[in-house]
Design a protein around this motif. Structure first.
Motif, PDB file in Angstrom:
ATOM      1  N   VAL A 285       1.887  11.003  -5.682  1.00  0.00           N
ATOM      2  CA  VAL A 285       3.220  11.613  -5.566  1.00  0.00           C
ATOM      3  C   VAL A 285       3.984  11.039  -4.374  1.00  0.00           C
ATOM      4  CG1 VAL A 285       4.525  13.767  -5.428  1.00  0.00           C
ATOM      5  CG2 VAL A 285       2.315  13.732  -6.616  1.00  0.00           C
ATOM      6  N   ALA A 286       3.428  11.202  -3.170  1.00  0.00           N
ATOM      7  CA  ALA A 286       4.128  10.681  -1.996  1.00  0.00           C
ATOM      8  C   ALA A 286       4.291   9.169  -2.068  1.00  0.00           C
ATOM      9  CB  ALA A 286       3.370  11.075  -0.718  1.00  0.00           C
ATOM     10  N   GLY A 287       3.328   8.478  -2.680  1.00  0.00           N
ATOM     11  CA  GLY A 287       3.444   7.030  -2.844  1.00  0.00           C
ATOM     12  C   GLY A 287       4.650   6.638  -3.673  1.00  0.00           C
ATOM     13  N   VAL A 288       4.926   7.432  -4.702  1.00  0.00           N
ATOM     14  CA  VAL A 288       6.102   7.182  -5.531  1.00  0.00           C
ATOM     15  C   VAL A 288       7.378   7.447  -4.734  1.00  0.00           C
ATOM     16  CG1 VAL A 288       7.366   7.963  -7.587  1.00  0.00           C
ATOM     17  CG2 VAL A 288       4.871   7.633  -7.672  1.00  0.00           C
ATOM     18  N   VAL A 289       7.372   8.488  -3.928  1.00  0.00           N
ATOM     19  CA  VAL A 289       8.531   8.785  -3.082  1.00  0.00           C
ATOM     20  C   VAL A 289       8.786   7.621  -2.121  1.00  0.00           C
ATOM     21  CG1 VAL A 289       9.420  10.307  -1.285  1.00  0.00           C
ATOM     22  CG2 VAL A 289       8.235  11.279  -3.270  1.00  0.00           C
ATOM     23  N   ARG A 290       7.723   7.146  -1.485  1.00  0.00           N
ATOM     24  CA  ARG A 290       7.883   6.037  -0.526  1.00  0.00           C
ATOM     25  C   ARG A 290       8.465   4.799  -1.209  1.00  0.00           C
ATOM     26  NH1 ARG A 290       2.539   7.791   0.838  1.00  0.00           N
ATOM     27  NH2 ARG A 290       2.520   8.916   2.829  1.00  0.00           N
TER      28      ARG A 290
ATOM     29  N   ASP B  92       0.884  -1.167   0.000  1.00  0.00           N
ATOM     30  CA  ASP B  92       0.000   0.000   0.000  1.00  0.00           C
ATOM     31  C   ASP B  92       0.919   1.212   0.000  1.00  0.00           C
ATOM     32  OD1 ASP B  92      -1.648   2.145   0.525  1.00  0.00           O
ATOM     33  OD2 ASP B  92      -2.687   1.222   2.218  1.00  0.00           O
ATOM     34  N   VAL B  93       0.983   1.903  -1.144  1.00  0.00           N
ATOM     35  CA  VAL B  93       1.965   2.977  -1.280  1.00  0.00           C
ATOM     36  C   VAL B  93       1.665   4.182  -0.399  1.00  0.00           C
ATOM     37  CG1 VAL B  93       2.596   2.260  -3.614  1.00  0.00           C
ATOM     38  CG2 VAL B  93       0.827   4.031  -3.290  1.00  0.00           C
ATOM     39  N   THR B  94       0.497   4.209   0.233  1.00  0.00           N
ATOM     40  CA  THR B  94       0.179   5.300   1.153  1.00  0.00           C
ATOM     41  C   THR B  94       0.583   4.988   2.590  1.00  0.00           C
ATOM     42  OG1 THR B  94      -2.076   4.555   1.674  1.00  0.00           O
ATOM     43  CG2 THR B  94      -1.804   5.919  -0.287  1.00  0.00           C
ATOM     44  N   ASP B  95       1.184   3.833   2.807  1.00  0.00           N
ATOM     45  CA  ASP B  95       1.520   3.391   4.160  1.00  0.00           C
ATOM     46  C   ASP B  95       3.003   3.054   4.250  1.00  0.00           C
ATOM     47  OD1 ASP B  95       1.817   0.855   6.126  1.00  0.00           O
ATOM     48  OD2 ASP B  95       0.219   2.168   6.855  1.00  0.00           O
ATOM     49  N   ASP B  96       3.729   3.804   5.055  1.00  0.00           N
ATOM     50  CA  ASP B  96       5.175   3.608   5.171  1.00  0.00           C
ATOM     51  C   ASP B  96       5.538   2.189   5.579  1.00  0.00           C
ATOM     52  OD1 ASP B  96       5.766   6.250   4.498  1.00  0.00           O
ATOM     53  OD2 ASP B  96       5.755   6.932   6.582  1.00  0.00           O
ATOM     54  N   ALA B  97       4.822   1.651   6.543  1.00  0.00           N
ATOM     55  CA  ALA B  97       5.139   0.311   7.040  1.00  0.00           C
ATOM     56  C   ALA B  97       4.907  -0.740   5.965  1.00  0.00           C
ATOM     57  CB  ALA B  97       4.314   0.005   8.283  1.00  0.00           C
ATOM     58  N   SER B  98       3.830  -0.593   5.205  1.00  0.00           N
ATOM     59  CA  SER B  98       3.528  -1.540   4.133  1.00  0.00           C
ATOM     60  C   SER B  98       4.606  -1.512   3.059  1.00  0.00           C
ATOM     61  CB  SER B  98       2.164  -1.215   3.515  1.00  0.00           C
ATOM     62  OG  SER B  98       1.906  -2.038   2.400  1.00  0.00           O
ATOM     63  N   VAL B  99       5.059  -0.316   2.692  1.00  0.00           N
ATOM     64  CA  VAL B  99       6.104  -0.194   1.670  1.00  0.00           C
ATOM     65  C   VAL B  99       7.413  -0.806   2.167  1.00  0.00           C
ATOM     66  CG1 VAL B  99       7.472   1.434   0.317  1.00  0.00           C
ATOM     67  CG2 VAL B  99       5.024   1.833   0.629  1.00  0.00           C
ATOM     68  N   ALA B 100       7.745  -0.536   3.405  1.00  0.00           N
ATOM     69  CA  ALA B 100       8.967  -1.107   3.977  1.00  0.00           C
ATOM     70  C   ALA B 100       8.894  -2.628   4.032  1.00  0.00           C
ATOM     71  CB  ALA B 100       9.200  -0.540   5.374  1.00  0.00           C
ATOM     72  N   ALA B 101       7.727  -3.159   4.380  1.00  0.00           N
ATOM     73  CA  ALA B 101       7.548  -4.610   4.441  1.00  0.00           C
ATOM     74  C   ALA B 101       7.678  -5.234   3.057  1.00  0.00           C
ATOM     75  CB  ALA B 101       6.197  -4.943   5.050  1.00  0.00           C
ATOM     76  N   ALA B 102       7.156  -4.547   2.042  1.00  0.00           N
ATOM     77  CA  ALA B 102       7.266  -5.053   0.672  1.00  0.00           C
ATOM     78  C   ALA B 102       8.722  -5.125   0.231  1.00  0.00           C
ATOM     79  CB  ALA B 102       6.467  -4.171  -0.280  1.00  0.00           C
ATOM     80  N   ALA B 103       9.475  -4.078   0.522  1.00  0.00           N
ATOM     81  CA  ALA B 103      10.891  -4.071   0.162  1.00  0.00           C
ATOM     82  C   ALA B 103      11.648  -5.172   0.901  1.00  0.00           C
ATOM     83  CB  ALA B 103      11.499  -2.710   0.460  1.00  0.00           C
TER      84      ALA B 103
END
Length: 231
Positions: free
Chosen positions: A106-111, A53-64
């Motif tokens: 935009v912020a989702g792409v940054v994350r 979920d690109v709007t959620d920092d934790a979700s993006v970190a978990a995906a990576a």
């Protein structure tokens, strides 16, 4: 063959890009916010599903972290996840509306870019593709011969304009990685109620072309299926 991570790939442009890239022999990691839909899409296509979920920092970190543990790298990041906002009446647009659209587009792409940079740097030929829109081009939205000039969508257009500028800045800041923006064109997807004049396959032509470019291809470009376009 490349390892390609695509956000928002359970349907629409992301799904079709995944299908085509898998058909070319590439490994596709299908990113999606909805776990059930994402898994179903990945199973049909032969991709590996990774929830994001690109709007959620934790979700993006978990995906990576998931990709780091399984593949150890990616060669191409396709920042495709996005939302629309077609309300053209400035008197009814709220700050909350703006924050929602910019948070995803935009912020989702940054994350996602920040989280996946270490994995991209493990690649011999890394690339980032930001799925933007001709609606973000000042040139196209002022050209009466273009469909973009007839659409009034302040928040969507502004978010895509911001994304194209983000692309140019990232291209300058990341000389070791190709960073380009893609305009799919007016494509029939859920985003526009399937009113687009292009098929979803036509809409992914530029995505597939940039995702499969060889080493040495240019960075900082804004491209549609016909070639470079004006910002």
């Amino acid at each position: 063959m490349a390892i390609i991570f695509i956000t928002g790939a359970n349907k629409g442009l992301g799904h079709e890009a995944a299908r085509r890239l898998i058909g070319l022999g590439h490994t596709v990691l299908l990113g999606a916010r909805d776990a059930e839909r994402g898994r179903q899409a990945a199973e049909v296509l032969g991709a590996r599903f990774v929830r994001i979920d690109v709007t959620d920092d934790a979700s993006v970190a978990a995906a990576a972290s998931d990709v780091a543990a399984h593949e150890g790298r990616i060669d191409v990041l396709v920042n495709n996840a996005g939302i629309s906002h077609r309300n053209g009446d400035p008197g009814t647009i709220t700050g909350a509306d703006a924050l929602l659209v910019f948070d995803t587009n935009v912020a989702g792409v940054v994350r996602a870019t920040s989280a996946f940079l270490p994995l991209l740097r493990e690649s011999a030929d890394p690339a980032i593709l930001n799925v933007s829109s001709g609606m973000g081009s000042q040139t196209l939205t002022h050209d009466p011969d273009r469909v973009e000039s007839a659409v009034i969508a302040p928040l969507y257009a502004a978010s895509k304009s911001a994304l194209t500028m983000l692309t140019t800045m990232y291209a300058k800041a990341l000389p070791d990685i190709r960073v380009n923006a893609v305009d799919p064109g007016y494509t029939a997807t859920d985003l526009n109620g399937h009113s687009g004049t292009q098929t979803v396959t036509e809409g992914t032509d530029a995505i597939v072309a940039l995702a499969t470019e060889g080493p040495g291809a240019g960075s900082g470009r804004f491209v549609d299926r016909e070639g470079d376009i004006a910002w």
